[in-house]
Design an enzyme around this catalytic site. Structure first.
Site, PDB file in Angstrom:
ATOM      1  N   HIS A   1       0.832  -1.202   0.000  1.00 25.11           N
ATOM      2  CA  HIS A   1       0.000   0.000   0.000  1.00 25.11           C
ATOM      3  C   HIS A   1       0.869   1.255   0.000  1.00 25.11           C
ATOM      4  O   HIS A   1       2.051   1.196   0.346  1.00 25.11           O
ATOM      5  CB  HIS A   1      -0.843   0.051   1.285  1.00 25.11           C
ATOM      6  CG  HIS A   1      -1.941  -0.951   1.365  1.00 25.11           C
ATOM      7  ND1 HIS A   1      -2.149  -1.735   2.493  1.00 25.11           N
ATOM      8  CD2 HIS A   1      -2.925  -1.282   0.489  1.00 25.11           C
ATOM      9  CE1 HIS A   1      -3.208  -2.514   2.290  1.00 25.11           C
ATOM     10  NE2 HIS A   1      -3.692  -2.263   1.091  1.00 25.11           N
TER      11      HIS A   1
ATOM     12  N   CYS B   1      -2.937   0.358  10.112  1.00 22.26           N
ATOM     13  CA  CYS B   1      -3.903  -0.650   9.612  1.00 22.26           C
ATOM     14  C   CYS B   1      -4.930  -1.062  10.655  1.00 22.26           C
ATOM     15  O   CYS B   1      -6.015  -1.532  10.312  1.00 22.26           O
ATOM     16  CB  CYS B   1      -3.185  -1.937   9.192  1.00 22.26           C
ATOM     17  SG  CYS B   1      -1.958  -1.721   7.935  1.00 22.26           S
TER      18      CYS B   1
END
Length: 282
Positions: A170, A271
């Site tokens: 990401h 996250c």
């Protein structure tokens, strides 16, 4: 624009989720390192405890779901900015159902829910960097152009620019915000290239803090009443050289948080929570 920046890093609530036993064997990963489930849960409990007790956030804990091995990584299921929550369409098909309980939790917090229903769109929250002024969206294995367009439509007050993520999972696998106008960035060539693109696309001049380890650049920044600037970052045990860089941030309350186990399944600090700033009901 200054008004948009005023509340940057202000949060009242955090949504987190438990770790299912299935994480150890079935969670998606790029490395084959063995996960110590007990240790992963201990780490996660410590992370949640920091949010709740040390920082005083209202923590909404969602139950783990054994059929969703990656469900602890709640950031990918929603992007929240102001009173709006965009329920994403995660890039990995096995993760799509993670959004269901997230949607209900954010509804219960009276946020305006926008759902990403376009079957051509994918977006993981881990690819979304909100700076307080604008959004940068990583185009990665998990997030595509259509996903970025839908995010732009959901948050019309802010400019949205896309950044190719050529290595790593990401965009936030190698960067995060460290304060108003401060981007923490890894030192690898792909990370530095991505930063250059962000700088070129923005009308604002961001300061940067470069750390030697890419994953160490993933930190959680908050600006809280009675606490000021707060940064959750990696531990000395994980990345000693990067921690030395964070120690230069003299105005921040620095809180090292261990992530030795979850990183084995590509999990980073941002996250594991969705942070929300709820206005008090007057």
């Amino acid at each position: 624009m200054a008004g948009l920046m005023a509340g940057f890093g202000h949060y009242t609530h955090a949504v987190v989720r438990g770790i299912p036993a299935s994480l150890a064997k079935e969670a998606l990963r790029t490395s084959q390192a063995e996960v110590d489930l007990t240790r992963a849960r201990t780490e996660h409990e410590a992370y949640v405890e920091v949010l709740r007790t040390r920082l005083g956030l209202e923590v909404v804990e969602l139950p783990a779901d054994e059929s969703l091995p990656d469900c602890v990584f709640v950031e990918d299921a929603a992007v929240v900015c102001g009173e709006t929550a965009l329920i994403t369409r995660p890039g990995a098909e096995s993760r799509r159902r993670e959004t269901e309980v997230m949607k209900e939790a954010l509804k219960d917090l009276n946020l305006n829910i926008v759902e990403m229903t376009d079957e051509n769109a994918t977006l993981d929250g881990g690819d979304v960097l909100f700076t307080g002024r604008e959004f940068f969206v990583g185009l990665s294995k998990r997030t595509n152009q259509r996903g970025a367009e839908i995010l732009a439509d959901a948050f019309k007050d802010y400019a949205v620019s896309t950044v190719p993520v050529l290595e790593g999972l990401h965009l936030k696998s190698f960067c995060s915000m460290g304060g108003p106008g401060l981007i923490i960035i890894g030192s690898s060539e792909p990370a530095q290239k991505a930063l250059k693109i962000m700088q070129q696309m923005s009308d604002h001049r961001y300061d940067k803090l470069t750390v030697p380890d890419d994953i160490a650049a993933n930190c959680v920044y908050m600006n809280l009443p009675n606490k000021g600037h707060v940064l959750l970052h990696c531990t000395v045990e994980e990345f000693p050289e990067s921690v030395k860089v964070f120690e230069k941030l003299k105005d921040h309350m620095l809180i090292p948080v261990s992530n030795l186990e979850k990183v084995k399944v590509d999990g980073a600090l941002t996250c594991c929570s969705v942070l929300i700033n709820k206005k008090a009901n007057i």
